[in-house]
Design a protein around this motif. Structure first.
Motif, PDB file in Angstrom:
ATOM      1  N   UNK A   1      66.482   9.165  37.706  1.00  0.00           N
ATOM      2  CA  UNK A   1      66.543   8.680  36.384  1.00  0.00           C
ATOM      3  C   UNK A   1      67.730   8.682  35.714  1.00  0.00           C
ATOM      4  N   UNK A   2      68.573   9.537  36.057  1.00  0.00           N
ATOM      5  CA  UNK A   2      69.991   9.979  35.527  1.00  0.00           C
ATOM      6  C   UNK A   2      70.850   8.687  35.603  1.00  0.00           C
ATOM      7  N   UNK A   3      71.006   8.027  36.968  1.00  0.00           N
ATOM      8  CA  UNK A   3      71.785   6.814  36.947  1.00  0.00           C
ATOM      9  C   UNK A   3      71.086   5.411  36.245  1.00  0.00           C
ATOM     10  N   UNK A   4      69.924   5.589  36.176  1.00  0.00           N
ATOM     11  CA  UNK A   4      69.020   4.399  35.488  1.00  0.00           C
ATOM     12  C   UNK A   4      69.152   4.704  34.029  1.00  0.00           C
ATOM     13  N   UNK A   5      69.168   5.683  33.381  1.00  0.00           N
ATOM     14  CA  UNK A   5      69.169   5.508  31.812  1.00  0.00           C
ATOM     15  C   UNK A   5      70.446   5.952  31.328  1.00  0.00           C
ATOM     16  N   UNK A   6      71.165   6.659  32.151  1.00  0.00           N
ATOM     17  CA  UNK A   6      72.516   7.320  31.721  1.00  0.00           C
ATOM     18  C   UNK A   6      72.407   8.818  31.114  1.00  0.00           C
ATOM     19  N   UNK A   7      73.576   9.419  31.202  1.00  0.00           N
ATOM     20  CA  UNK A   7      73.421  10.953  30.860  1.00  0.00           C
ATOM     21  C   UNK A   7      74.756  10.953  29.632  1.00  0.00           C
ATOM     22  N   UNK A   8      74.574  11.933  28.969  1.00  0.00           N
ATOM     23  CA  UNK A   8      75.599  12.296  27.991  1.00  0.00           C
ATOM     24  C   UNK A   8      76.997  12.673  28.703  1.00  0.00           C
ATOM     25  N   UNK A   9      77.847  11.895  27.742  1.00  0.00           N
ATOM     26  CA  UNK A   9      79.267  12.188  27.993  1.00  0.00           C
ATOM     27  C   UNK A   9      79.986  12.645  26.722  1.00  0.00           C
ATOM     28  N   UNK A  10      80.789  13.601  26.713  1.00  0.00           N
ATOM     29  CA  UNK A  10      81.352  14.228  25.662  1.00  0.00           C
ATOM     30  C   UNK A  10      82.495  14.436  25.669  1.00  0.00           C
ATOM     31  N   UNK A  11      83.277  14.687  24.353  1.00  0.00           N
ATOM     32  CA  UNK A  11      84.711  14.719  24.599  1.00  0.00           C
ATOM     33  C   UNK A  11      84.880  16.397  24.559  1.00  0.00           C
ATOM     34  N   UNK A  12      86.314  17.115  24.565  1.00  0.00           N
ATOM     35  CA  UNK A  12      86.367  18.216  24.779  1.00  0.00           C
ATOM     36  C   UNK A  12      86.164  19.389  23.707  1.00  0.00           C
ATOM     37  N   UNK A  13      85.586  18.547  22.661  1.00  0.00           N
ATOM     38  CA  UNK A  13      85.097  19.475  21.541  1.00  0.00           C
ATOM     39  C   UNK A  13      83.675  19.395  21.627  1.00  0.00           C
ATOM     40  N   UNK A  14      82.851  18.802  22.598  1.00  0.00           N
ATOM     41  CA  UNK A  14      81.420  18.927  22.795  1.00  0.00           C
ATOM     42  C   UNK A  14      80.928  17.686  21.851  1.00  0.00           C
TER      43      UNK A  14
ATOM     44  N   UNK B   1      74.824  19.292  36.617  1.00  0.00           N
ATOM     45  CA  UNK B   1      73.485  19.683  37.068  1.00  0.00           C
ATOM     46  C   UNK B   1      73.800  20.714  38.229  1.00  0.00           C
ATOM     47  N   UNK B   2      72.867  21.509  38.427  1.00  0.00           N
ATOM     48  CA  UNK B   2      72.981  22.363  39.812  1.00  0.00           C
ATOM     49  C   UNK B   2      72.433  21.787  41.035  1.00  0.00           C
TER      50      UNK B   2
ATOM     51  N   UNK C   1      79.150  14.274  21.564  1.00  0.00           N
ATOM     52  CA  UNK C   1      78.602  13.239  22.576  1.00  0.00           C
ATOM     53  C   UNK C   1      79.193  11.803  22.047  1.00  0.00           C
ATOM     54  N   UNK C   2      79.574  11.254  22.999  1.00  0.00           N
ATOM     55  CA  UNK C   2      80.481   9.779  22.784  1.00  0.00           C
ATOM     56  C   UNK C   2      79.197   8.547  22.969  1.00  0.00           C
ATOM     57  N   UNK C   3      78.353   8.928  24.131  1.00  0.00           N
ATOM     58  CA  UNK C   3      77.433   8.077  24.363  1.00  0.00           C
ATOM     59  C   UNK C   3      76.861   8.454  25.806  1.00  0.00           C
ATOM     60  N   UNK C   4      75.822   7.410  26.394  1.00  0.00           N
ATOM     61  CA  UNK C   4      75.139   7.679  27.479  1.00  0.00           C
ATOM     62  C   UNK C   4      75.769   6.751  28.751  1.00  0.00           C
ATOM     63  N   UNK C   5      76.040   7.388  29.666  1.00  0.00           N
ATOM     64  CA  UNK C   5      76.578   6.511  30.838  1.00  0.00           C
ATOM     65  C   UNK C   5      75.820   6.683  32.049  1.00  0.00           C
ATOM     66  N   UNK C   6      75.485   5.366  32.515  1.00  0.00           N
ATOM     67  CA  UNK C   6      74.848   5.417  33.845  1.00  0.00           C
ATOM     68  C   UNK C   6      75.864   5.693  35.065  1.00  0.00           C
ATOM     69  N   UNK C   7      77.216   5.380  34.977  1.00  0.00           N
ATOM     70  CA  UNK C   7      78.209   5.649  35.823  1.00  0.00           C
ATOM     71  C   UNK C   7      78.436   7.152  36.017  1.00  0.00           C
ATOM     72  N   UNK C   8      78.406   8.072  35.087  1.00  0.00           N
ATOM     73  CA  UNK C   8      78.525   9.381  34.996  1.00  0.00           C
ATOM     74  C   UNK C   8      77.386   9.956  35.674  1.00  0.00           C
ATOM     75  N   UNK C   9      76.000   9.377  35.441  1.00  0.00           N
ATOM     76  CA  UNK C   9      74.859   9.917  35.831  1.00  0.00           C
ATOM     77  C   UNK C   9      74.923   9.657  37.393  1.00  0.00           C
ATOM     78  N   UNK C  10      75.587   8.593  37.991  1.00  0.00           N
ATOM     79  CA  UNK C  10      75.670   8.182  39.124  1.00  0.00           C
ATOM     80  C   UNK C  10      76.456   9.241  39.877  1.00  0.00           C
ATOM     81  N   UNK C  11      77.532   9.412  39.350  1.00  0.00           N
ATOM     82  CA  UNK C  11      78.513  10.379  40.051  1.00  0.00           C
ATOM     83  C   UNK C  11      77.815  12.017  40.108  1.00  0.00           C
ATOM     84  N   UNK C  12      77.389  12.172  38.955  1.00  0.00           N
ATOM     85  CA  UNK C  12      76.951  13.669  38.841  1.00  0.00           C
ATOM     86  C   UNK C  12      75.516  13.769  40.120  1.00  0.00           C
TER      87      UNK C  12
END
Length: 313
Positions: free
Chosen positions: A195-208, A312-313, A210-221
């Motif tokens: 579901x992570x690559x399908x719906x996208x996960x949170x991406x954030x800046x160095x201050x924490x 994730x772990x 949240x900028x948005x939800x990214x499917x590409x980040x979910x795929x990489x994770x």
């Protein structure tokens, strides 16, 4: 900002530093910490935003980080159930991994070890995966059940061939089961966290923030975590088989055939005990990804060149 996220973002660690960090977080005592102790540690970290893990003078801060990082999910700040905390992976999976690699006497004798191994792996992956996207409990239940059944079936299939075709070569008895186990361990992560690559996960800046939800980040994770599982279970299954192969040719084995299973079990626990912190350390807990690699809507929402996400772990 969630303290655990703050820690992993600010502490830019090398592989060796991450390995040493995980050897502390995998302390079995973290499985039986009381809720009261964890809450006190969390409160200490929340009221000391500048608290650093490297502050050797304050033992309370060090212990608070250890408790928080090993028991609390960084995405939703919820307690991870004791049996599925990172420190529980070794004691729960090492015995079932050992049993799945035993010689096949009958297909029935293999069903329980395979089912137990993939059931625990699936639940562990779902609980410790990224939890920043919207998902309902029934979706996780249905997904988990499907992954458990399919993983168990695929794990039993080569064993079924061994029984039916009476395959006794080293390749079919020792090598192929290890390769299939390693690949299925990676596929289990990909399927249980699909579901992570399908719906996208949170991406954030160095201050924490949240900028948005990214499917590409979910795929990489998911890809990075799957790779670490292949390394973990592939190595933990392969090395004991190598030791057993040479041990069978010694005089000691001819006089004490029962000692083979003691050696394999001890070797499996020893190798896996080393490989768990290694596999967790291969990739950073909070991953970094270039903004240019993400979706256009995320690129247009920030001027940052690098963003962060929970692997994730």
């Amino acid at each position: 900002m969630e303290p655990n996220v703050r820690f992993w973002i600010t502490e830019r660690q090398s592989f060796i530093q991450r390995f040493l960090q995980w050897t502390e977080l995998l302390d079995p005592t973290n499985l039986v910490l009381s809720i009261e102790k964890i809450e006190k540690s969390r409160q200490l970290l929340l009221t000391n935003e500048d608290a650093s893990r490297g502050d050797l003078e304050d033992k309370r801060i060090q212990e608070a980080w250890k408790r928080s990082l090993s028991t609390v999910h960084p995405d939703n700040s919820r307690l991870i159930p004791g049996p599925f905390r990172p420190a529980a992976l070794l004691p729960f999976t090492a015995p079932t991994l050992f049993l799945t690699m035993l010689p096949v006497k009958s297909l029935k004798s293999m069903i329980l070890p395979q089912a137990s191994f993939y059931t625990y792996s699936t639940v562990f992956n779902i609980i410790n995966g990224n939890a920043s996207y919207d998902r309902r409990s029934h979706e996780s239940l249905l997904l988990g059940a499907g992954v458990i059944v399919s993983s168990t079936f695929l794990g039993l299939f080569p064993r079924l061939l061994q029984v039916r075709l009476s395959m006794t070569s080293i390749l079919s008895r020792n090598v192929i089961p290890v390769i299939i186990l390693a690949q299925l361990s990676g596929m289990n992560v990909i399927a249980s966290r699909s579901l992570e690559p399908m719906r996208g996960i949170e991406v954030m800046d160095k201050e924490g923030n949240v900028i948005g939800y990214s499917r590409k980040a979910g795929t990489k994770a998911v890809k990075d975590t799957a790779t670490s599982r292949v390394v973990l279970f592939g190595t933990s299954a392969f090395i004991p088989e190598v030791f057993a192969y040479f041990f069978k040719r010694t005089q000691f084995f001819l006089q004490n055939p029962w000692s083979l299973w003691t050696l394999k079990l001890s070797c499996t626990i020893l190798i896996m005990g080393l490989m768990v912190p290694v596999s967790f350390s291969v990739f950073p807990q909070i991953g970094r990804i270039q903004c240019s690699e993400l979706e256009k809507e995320i690129q247009s929402a920030t001027e940052e060149t690098e963003l962060f996400y929970n692997r994730g772990v």
